[in-house]
Motif scaffolding. Structure first.
Motif, PDB file in Angstrom:
ATOM      1  N   LYS A 136     -29.805 -54.173   2.014  1.00  0.00           N
ATOM      2  CA  LYS A 136     -29.946 -55.513   2.583  1.00  0.00           C
ATOM      3  C   LYS A 136     -30.219 -56.533   1.483  1.00  0.00           C
ATOM      4  N   ARG A 137     -31.111 -56.181   0.566  1.00  0.00           N
ATOM      5  CA  ARG A 137     -31.446 -57.095  -0.527  1.00  0.00           C
ATOM      6  C   ARG A 137     -30.245 -57.333  -1.440  1.00  0.00           C
ATOM      7  N   GLN A 138     -29.514 -56.267  -1.739  1.00  0.00           N
ATOM      8  CA  GLN A 138     -28.330 -56.427  -2.588  1.00  0.00           C
ATOM      9  C   GLN A 138     -27.295 -57.332  -1.927  1.00  0.00           C
ATOM     10  N   ASN A 139     -27.072 -57.151  -0.633  1.00  0.00           N
ATOM     11  CA  ASN A 139     -26.114 -58.008   0.057  1.00  0.00           C
ATOM     12  C   ASN A 139     -26.563 -59.467   0.070  1.00  0.00           C
ATOM     13  N   GLU A 140     -27.872 -59.677   0.162  1.00  0.00           N
ATOM     14  CA  GLU A 140     -28.389 -61.045   0.213  1.00  0.00           C
ATOM     15  C   GLU A 140     -28.419 -61.715  -1.158  1.00  0.00           C
ATOM     16  N   GLU A 141     -28.609 -60.923  -2.217  1.00  0.00           N
ATOM     17  CA  GLU A 141     -28.865 -61.504  -3.529  1.00  0.00           C
ATOM     18  C   GLU A 141     -27.675 -61.469  -4.489  1.00  0.00           C
ATOM     19  N   THR A 142     -26.709 -60.598  -4.255  1.00  0.00           N
ATOM     20  CA  THR A 142     -25.578 -60.464  -5.173  1.00  0.00           C
ATOM     21  C   THR A 142     -24.632 -61.650  -5.055  1.00  0.00           C
ATOM     22  N   THR A 143     -24.296 -62.228  -6.197  1.00  0.00           N
ATOM     23  CA  THR A 143     -23.349 -63.335  -6.251  1.00  0.00           C
ATOM     24  C   THR A 143     -21.956 -62.783  -6.536  1.00  0.00           C
ATOM     25  N   LEU A 144     -21.016 -63.035  -5.636  1.00  0.00           N
ATOM     26  CA  LEU A 144     -19.641 -62.562  -5.801  1.00  0.00           C
ATOM     27  C   LEU A 144     -18.742 -63.742  -6.162  1.00  0.00           C
ATOM     28  N   ILE A 145     -18.155 -63.637  -7.338  1.00  0.00           N
ATOM     29  CA  ILE A 145     -17.320 -64.705  -7.883  1.00  0.00           C
ATOM     30  C   ILE A 145     -15.899 -64.179  -8.037  1.00  0.00           C
ATOM     31  N   VAL A 146     -14.925 -64.880  -7.472  1.00  0.00           N
ATOM     32  CA  VAL A 146     -13.524 -64.479  -7.646  1.00  0.00           C
ATOM     33  C   VAL A 146     -12.804 -65.554  -8.442  1.00  0.00           C
ATOM     34  N   GLN A 147     -11.956 -65.101  -9.361  1.00  0.00           N
ATOM     35  CA  GLN A 147     -11.258 -66.024 -10.242  1.00  0.00           C
ATOM     36  C   GLN A 147      -9.847 -66.327  -9.741  1.00  0.00           C
ATOM     37  N   ILE A 148      -9.537 -67.604  -9.697  1.00  0.00           N
ATOM     38  CA  ILE A 148      -8.169 -68.050  -9.445  1.00  0.00           C
ATOM     39  C   ILE A 148      -7.625 -68.529 -10.776  1.00  0.00           C
ATOM     40  N   GLU A 149      -6.562 -67.861 -11.228  1.00  0.00           N
ATOM     41  CA  GLU A 149      -6.109 -68.095 -12.595  1.00  0.00           C
ATOM     42  C   GLU A 149      -4.626 -68.423 -12.702  1.00  0.00           C
ATOM     43  N   GLY A 150      -4.000 -68.761 -11.586  1.00  0.00           N
ATOM     44  CA  GLY A 150      -2.577 -69.079 -11.647  1.00  0.00           C
ATOM     45  C   GLY A 150      -2.092 -69.791 -10.408  1.00  0.00           C
ATOM     46  N   GLU A 151      -0.827 -70.163 -10.429  1.00  0.00           N
ATOM     47  CA  GLU A 151      -0.244 -70.925  -9.323  1.00  0.00           C
ATOM     48  C   GLU A 151      -0.307 -70.154  -8.006  1.00  0.00           C
ATOM     49  N   ARG A 152      -0.083 -68.837  -8.072  1.00  0.00           N
ATOM     50  CA  ARG A 152      -0.090 -68.059  -6.831  1.00  0.00           C
ATOM     51  C   ARG A 152      -1.459 -68.096  -6.171  1.00  0.00           C
ATOM     52  N   GLY A 153      -2.525 -67.987  -6.959  1.00  0.00           N
ATOM     53  CA  GLY A 153      -3.867 -68.080  -6.406  1.00  0.00           C
ATOM     54  C   GLY A 153      -4.144 -69.437  -5.796  1.00  0.00           C
ATOM     55  N   VAL A 154      -3.663 -70.483  -6.451  1.00  0.00           N
ATOM     56  CA  VAL A 154      -3.838 -71.836  -5.914  1.00  0.00           C
ATOM     57  C   VAL A 154      -3.088 -71.989  -4.597  1.00  0.00           C
ATOM     58  N   GLU A 155      -1.889 -71.452  -4.544  1.00  0.00           N
ATOM     59  CA  GLU A 155      -1.089 -71.530  -3.313  1.00  0.00           C
ATOM     60  C   GLU A 155      -1.785 -70.840  -2.143  1.00  0.00           C
ATOM     61  N   ASN A 156      -2.544 -69.786  -2.442  1.00  0.00           N
ATOM     62  CA  ASN A 156      -3.192 -69.000  -1.386  1.00  0.00           C
ATOM     63  C   ASN A 156      -4.687 -69.301  -1.243  1.00  0.00           C
ATOM     64  N   VAL A 157      -5.136 -70.395  -1.822  1.00  0.00           N
ATOM     65  CA  VAL A 157      -6.580 -70.654  -1.861  1.00  0.00           C
ATOM     66  C   VAL A 157      -7.180 -70.814  -0.469  1.00  0.00           C
ATOM     67  N   GLN A 158      -6.448 -71.383   0.467  1.00  0.00           N
ATOM     68  CA  GLN A 158      -6.970 -71.531   1.834  1.00  0.00           C
ATOM     69  C   GLN A 158      -7.316 -70.182   2.428  1.00  0.00           C
ATOM     70  N   GLU A 159      -6.431 -69.201   2.243  1.00  0.00           N
ATOM     71  CA  GLU A 159      -6.667 -67.861   2.774  1.00  0.00           C
ATOM     72  C   GLU A 159      -7.791 -67.151   2.009  1.00  0.00           C
ATOM     73  N   ILE A 160      -7.887 -67.421   0.713  1.00  0.00           N
ATOM     74  CA  ILE A 160      -8.918 -66.764  -0.096  1.00  0.00           C
ATOM     75  C   ILE A 160     -10.305 -67.249   0.296  1.00  0.00           C
ATOM     76  N   VAL A 161     -10.494 -68.548   0.442  1.00  0.00           N
ATOM     77  CA  VAL A 161     -11.824 -69.078   0.774  1.00  0.00           C
ATOM     78  C   VAL A 161     -12.236 -68.725   2.197  1.00  0.00           C
ATOM     79  N   ALA A 162     -11.278 -68.302   3.016  1.00  0.00           N
ATOM     80  CA  ALA A 162     -11.594 -67.918   4.396  1.00  0.00           C
ATOM     81  C   ALA A 162     -12.236 -66.542   4.481  1.00  0.00           C
TER      82      ALA A 162
END
Length: 252
Positions: A136-162
């Motif tokens: 429970k503590r790990q789920n509450e405290e862990t910061t998960l960061i995902v990198q968008i590094e190209g056009e394809r990631g930008v194109e799909n950003v709406q789906e990624i942030v969801a």
């Protein structure tokens, strides 16, 4: 082990600044915290660092007062699990381009019922002997960061942030510039427009934006654009530039 607070500070709207470390040195990790930086990213993707070397560095960073984040080599379950088991405050996942990529990252970084992270609490993250409500503590405290590094990631950003469970969308300006065919031109209008587009999407979805900046001027520009998690330069480069300025200042 200190309680990880980076995720809570970001959720509360605070801006956090740090740097990237590629050299294998706990002393450098500690000095980054002593200097007042909020976090340090251990770059296993672009350097020689491993889970073993990063463990000692994580401990040193926390003593100095900086939250350790591990950038793994790839979006792989075993890499993410090891990065978190060593007691880091969070993990950064490179090259996230689709919603499926984002879901895989969450699945590996979160314990059930939010994901399927493999469980052993007899690790540094669990203070070696286990602790009450570890998952429970790990789920509450862990910061998960995902990198968008190209056009394809930008194109799909709406789906990624969801995807539930992601804390920060991190924009890699250098990789974005490469994907646009203008490698290294991070101040080009095309790069800035793509990054601004992601910032707008993130703001509308109440997702935190992070990015890399070469210097404080660039960092301030992106903070004003809405970025809350900003990595300023690389520790080895900061050291090199500082030493160069010392050498240049001496009349020999």
């Amino acid at each position: 082990m200190p309680t990880h607070t980076l995720r809570k500070r970001l959720q509360d709207g605070e801006t956090s600044v740090g740097t990237i470390q590629v050299v294998d040195s706990p002393q450098v990790s500690e000095a980054i915290g002593v200097a007042g930086m909020d976090f340090v990213i251990f770059d296993q993707e672009h350097g020689p660092l491993t889970a073993e070397t990063s463990l000692a560095m994580a401990a040193a960073a926390q003593v100095g007062g900086a939250e350790p984040i591990v950038r793994v080599r790839t979006n792989a379950e075993h890499e993410i699990q090891r990065a978190l088991d060593i007691g880091s405050a969070g993990v950064m996942i490179p090259q996230v381009e689709t919603q499926a990529d984002a879901k895989a990252a969450v699945n590996a970084a979160r314990f059930a019922p939010l994901g399927e992270r493999g469980l052993s609490q007899y690790v540094r993250a669990g203070e070696y002997a286990g602790m009450n409500e570890y998952t429970k503590r790990q789920n509450e405290e862990t910061t998960l960061i995902v990198q968008i590094e190209g056009e394809r990631g930008v194109e799909n950003v709406q789906e990624i942030v969801a995807v539930e469970g992601i804390d920060v969308i991190f924009l890699g300006p250098y990789d974005i510039s490469s994907s646009l065919g203008i490698p290294g031109q991070v101040h080009d209008s095309e790069v800035r427009e793509l990054m601004a587009e992601v910032c707008d999407v993130a703001a509308n979805s109440e997702t935190i934006v992070g990015t890399f900046a070469d210097d404080t001027e660039m960092a301030q520009q992106w903070i004003e654009a809405g970025a809350q998690f900003v990595a300023i330069g690389v520790a080895a480069a900061h050291l090199t530039w500082q030493l160069e300025s010392v050498v240049d200042a001496i009349d020999r």
